[in-house]
Structures are given as C-alpha cells and as structure tokens.
Design an enzyme around this catalytic site. Structure first.
Site, mmCIF file in Angstrom:
data_model
loop_
_atom_site.group_PDB
_atom_site.id
_atom_site.type_symbol
_atom_site.label_atom_id
_atom_site.label_comp_id
_atom_site.label_asym_id
_atom_site.label_seq_id
_atom_site.Cartn_x
_atom_site.Cartn_y
_atom_site.Cartn_z
ATOM 1 N N SER A 117 0.852 -1.191 0.000
ATOM 2 C CA SER A 117 0.000 0.000 0.000
ATOM 3 C C SER A 117 0.884 1.237 0.000
ATOM 4 O O SER A 117 2.043 1.177 0.432
ATOM 5 C CB SER A 117 -0.867 0.003 1.268
ATOM 6 N N TYR A 144 -2.697 -0.688 10.134
ATOM 7 C CA TYR A 144 -2.646 -1.016 8.703
ATOM 8 C C TYR A 144 -1.266 -0.702 8.116
ATOM 9 O O TYR A 144 -0.680 -1.521 7.405
ATOM 10 C CB TYR A 144 -3.740 -0.222 7.987
HETATM 11 N N1 LIG Z 1 -8.817 -0.346 -1.590
HETATM 12 C C1 LIG Z 1 -7.729 0.398 -1.328
HETATM 13 O O1 LIG Z 1 -7.782 1.647 -1.266
HETATM 14 C C2 LIG Z 1 -6.393 -0.281 -1.141
HETATM 15 C C3 LIG Z 1 -5.229 0.520 -1.215
HETATM 16 C C4 LIG Z 1 -3.995 -0.071 -1.027
HETATM 17 C C5 LIG Z 1 -3.901 -1.425 -0.790
HETATM 18 N N2 LIG Z 1 -5.039 -2.184 -0.726
HETATM 19 C C6 LIG Z 1 -4.870 -3.615 -0.459
HETATM 20 O O2 LIG Z 1 -5.353 -4.359 -1.556
HETATM 21 C C7 LIG Z 1 -5.887 -5.607 -1.101
HETATM 22 C C8 LIG Z 1 -7.314 -5.769 -1.604
HETATM 23 O O3 LIG Z 1 -8.085 -4.657 -1.163
HETATM 24 P P1 LIG Z 1 -9.593 -4.398 -1.622
HETATM 25 O O4 LIG Z 1 -9.803 -2.943 -1.507
HETATM 26 O O5 LIG Z 1 -9.885 -5.099 -2.904
HETATM 27 O O6 LIG Z 1 -10.366 -5.121 -0.406
HETATM 28 P P2 LIG Z 1 -11.895 -5.614 -0.280
HETATM 29 O O7 LIG Z 1 -12.206 -5.517 1.185
HETATM 30 O O8 LIG Z 1 -12.773 -4.894 -1.233
HETATM 31 O O9 LIG Z 1 -11.792 -7.162 -0.677
HETATM 32 C C9 LIG Z 1 -11.001 -8.036 0.094
HETATM 33 C C10 LIG Z 1 -11.282 -9.493 -0.243
HETATM 34 O O10 LIG Z 1 -10.458 -10.272 0.630
HETATM 35 C C11 LIG Z 1 -11.256 -11.277 1.259
HETATM 36 N N3 LIG Z 1 -10.668 -11.593 2.561
HETATM 37 C C12 LIG Z 1 -10.696 -10.844 3.691
HETATM 38 N N4 LIG Z 1 -10.080 -11.498 4.689
HETATM 39 C C13 LIG Z 1 -9.648 -12.678 4.177
HETATM 40 C C14 LIG Z 1 -8.956 -13.787 4.723
HETATM 41 N N5 LIG Z 1 -8.597 -13.825 6.008
HETATM 42 N N6 LIG Z 1 -8.648 -14.824 3.901
HETATM 43 C C15 LIG Z 1 -9.029 -14.803 2.594
HETATM 44 N N7 LIG Z 1 -9.713 -13.799 2.036
HETATM 45 C C16 LIG Z 1 -10.027 -12.743 2.829
HETATM 46 C C17 LIG Z 1 -12.654 -10.673 1.360
HETATM 47 O O11 LIG Z 1 -13.656 -11.693 1.477
HETATM 48 C C18 LIG Z 1 -12.739 -9.912 0.028
HETATM 49 O O12 LIG Z 1 -13.189 -10.756 -1.007
HETATM 50 C C19 LIG Z 1 -5.744 -5.582 0.417
HETATM 51 O O13 LIG Z 1 -4.563 -6.224 0.804
HETATM 52 C C20 LIG Z 1 -5.672 -4.107 0.730
HETATM 53 O O14 LIG Z 1 -5.028 -3.853 1.966
HETATM 54 C C21 LIG Z 1 -6.265 -1.642 -0.897
#
Ligand SMILES: NC(=O)c1ccc[n+]([C@@H]2O[C@H](COP(=O)([O-])OP(=O)(O)OC[C@H]3O[C@@H](n4cnc5c(N)ncnc54)[C@H](O)[C@@H]3O)[C@@H](O)[C@H]2O)c1
Length: 255
Positions: free
Chosen positions: A140, A153
């Site tokens: 991130s 985080y």
């Molecule tokens: N959305 C953002 O702004 C952003 C920015 C930087 C990094 N990220 C990172 O990108 C990744 C995906 O983010 P997103 O926004 O698509 O998240 P999201 O919450 O929209 O989706 C996350 C998915 O992960 C699954 N999940 C959660 N816990 C789990 C577990 N213990 N085992 C298996 N699956 C699990 C959920 O069921 C869901 O399908 C994450 O690592 C997040 O930290 C997101």
C-alpha cells in the site's frame, strides 16, 4: 496473450482488487483460482469468469495455516499447480495508536502479515520444484509513507514490503521473482465499508476528500491495478524482482 500457459492463485479475489487481477489474468490466457474466505462469492465470480469451470474457487482463510493447507491440497487434487501467486487478501483498521486495541492490531497483522507468510510458505516449495514463478504482494501507499489514522494497517503493509524483498533475495537463484504493488486509494468495498463505519455521516465529504488527496483527482479503479499485475506476473517483467510499484495518482510526487 501475455499470460498464456500460466497458472495463478489470487487470494481475497472474490471482489475488489483481487477480482480485477483475476479477470485481467484470465483475459491474458492464464488459468486462475480465486481463493477467498467467502466461498459462495468466490464460486459465483469463478463461474462468471469461466462458465465452463476453467476458473477454480476455493475457500481459504489466509490467517489460518490449516485452512491454507486444506485449500492448497484441494487445488492440488484438481491438478492446479500455480506458478503465479498474488497475496492480495487484506483488511484495514482505521485509527491512531490510541484508537487501536491490541486485538485490532493482532487482527490486522494476522490477515495482512501472517496471511502472506502462510500462503507463500505453502506454495513456494512447489513453485521452486516446478522451475520458478512470480509472487506479487499487495502492499500500500501506507507502507511507504505515514497516513493519518492508519496505525495498524501501515505497520502491516510495511511488513509486506520487507517480506517481499526477503523472498526476492532468498529465492532469486531458484527462479522466483517477488514484487509488490503500493496503491493509494482504490475504490472498492473496503473503502465503501470503512467510509460507512469510521466516517458515518460524512461519507460523501470524506469520499471527495480522499479522491482529491490524490493529485489526479480521483480514486484508482481496480482494473488499473490489474494491468500492473499482468506486467509483474508475466515474463515481460523477467528482470524485475524485489521491487515495489507505486500507483498513487501523484501523491508522492511532491508537495
Ligand atoms: N482499496 C484500497 O484503497 C487499497 C489501497 C492499497 C492497498 N489495498 C490492499 O489491496 C488488497 C485488496 O483490497 P480491496 O480494496 O480489494 O479489499 P476488499 O475488502 O474490497 O476485498 C477483500 C477481499 O479479501 C477477502 N478476505 C478478507 N479477509 C480474508 C482472509 N482472512 N482470507 C481470505 N480472504 C479474505 C474478502 O472476502 C474480500 O473478497 C488488500 O490487501 C488491501 O489492503 C487496498
């Protein structure tokens, strides 16, 4: 097709960034598996992606080593031998250190840090045995710079940065490449959910503020991460390992 002949497992791929990566991989000819804690949703997405059953869905809680092993055994039985692993599953907590309980911190570290550890440990030996592969971790912007109210985080994503480089360094001679992507805000359910829970009553105003924080003026679309993931997991990036790739709409360009 840029990923023809590749077999890719993406964690947390039932929605958001993981789903977009899986869709991009499938479009480029990869065989894909969606691993998610939400099996019903993973199954629905796998069917939508490849109605003939070519895309697999498996229940995996990345924070639970036994669940990871079970899922990997199930995939192996189905003849699924990944040479691409995307550690994407992750959770967020909003708060300063004083607003973070030990349980909040442990929950975030369990999923974001132990999750990468568990899944990589389970799949890396097979990848090495089969001659190598690519690992892509979802870090991130918060792993590179402090962001307000992201104490737990940011700590977890900083760990993802160094886990990526450690794996890259230790296994470079085994044909393994490991890189990570560092996105600023991507518009997914994660953002919509924490706007509801942590910014209740100020959702629209906060959404606008978060969009404007990124100089380009909007949040990133999940498919924009998918494009970068295709590059980093295909042979086009054969000389790239141990690197982190920022996609932030200009946030770190300057003040
Ligand atoms: N959305 C953002 O702004 C952003 C920015 C930087 C990094 N990220 C990172 O990108 C990744 C995906 O983010 P997103 O926004 O698509 O998240 P999201 O919450 O929209 O989706 C996350 C998915 O992960 C699954 N999940 C959660 N816990 C789990 C577990 N213990 N085992 C298996 N699956 C699990 C959920 O069921 C869901 O399908 C994450 O690592 C997040 O930290 C997101």
């Amino acid at each position: 097709m840029r990923m023809q002949g590749k077999t890719a497992l993406v964690t947390g791929a039932a929605t958001g960034i993981g789903l977009a990566i899986t869709q991009a991989f499938a479009r480029e000819g990869a065989r894909v598996a969606i691993a998610d804690i939400d099996l019903a949703r993973a199954r629905a997405q796998a069917t939508a992606l490849a109605p003939g059953g070519a895309a697999l869905a498996v229940r995996m809680d990345v924070a639970d080593a036994a669940s990871v092993d079970e899922a990997c055994a199930e995939l192996s039985k189905a003849g699924f031998a990944p040479d691409v692993l995307v550690n994407n599953a992750g959770v967020i907590h909003v708060g300063t250190i004083l607003q973070t309980t030990l349980e909040d911190l442990r929950r975030v570290l369990r999923v974001n840090v132990e999750g990468v550890f568990n899944v990589t440990k389970a799949l890396l030996p097979g990848m090495i045995e089969r001659g190598g592969g690519a690992i892509l971790n979802m870090a991130s912007l918060a792993s590179l710079t402090a962001m307000h109210d992201r104490f737990a985080y940011s700590a977890s994503k900083a760990a993802v940065q160094m886990m990526t480089r450690s794996v890259a360094l230790d296994f470079v001679k085994s044909g393994i490449r490991a890189n990570c992507i560092c996105p600023a805000r991507v518009h997914t359910e994660m953002v919509d959910n924490y706007l509801k829970t942590s910014y209740a009553g100020k959702e629209e105003e906060t959404f606008r503020r978060f969009s404007e924080y990124q100089p380009i003026g909007r949040m990133i679309r999940p498919d924009e991460i998918g494009h970068m993931a295709v590059y980093l997991c295909s042979d086009e990036s054969a000389m790239v390992t141990g690197s982190s790739f920022l996609i932030d709409g200009g946030v770190l360009t300057g003040v």
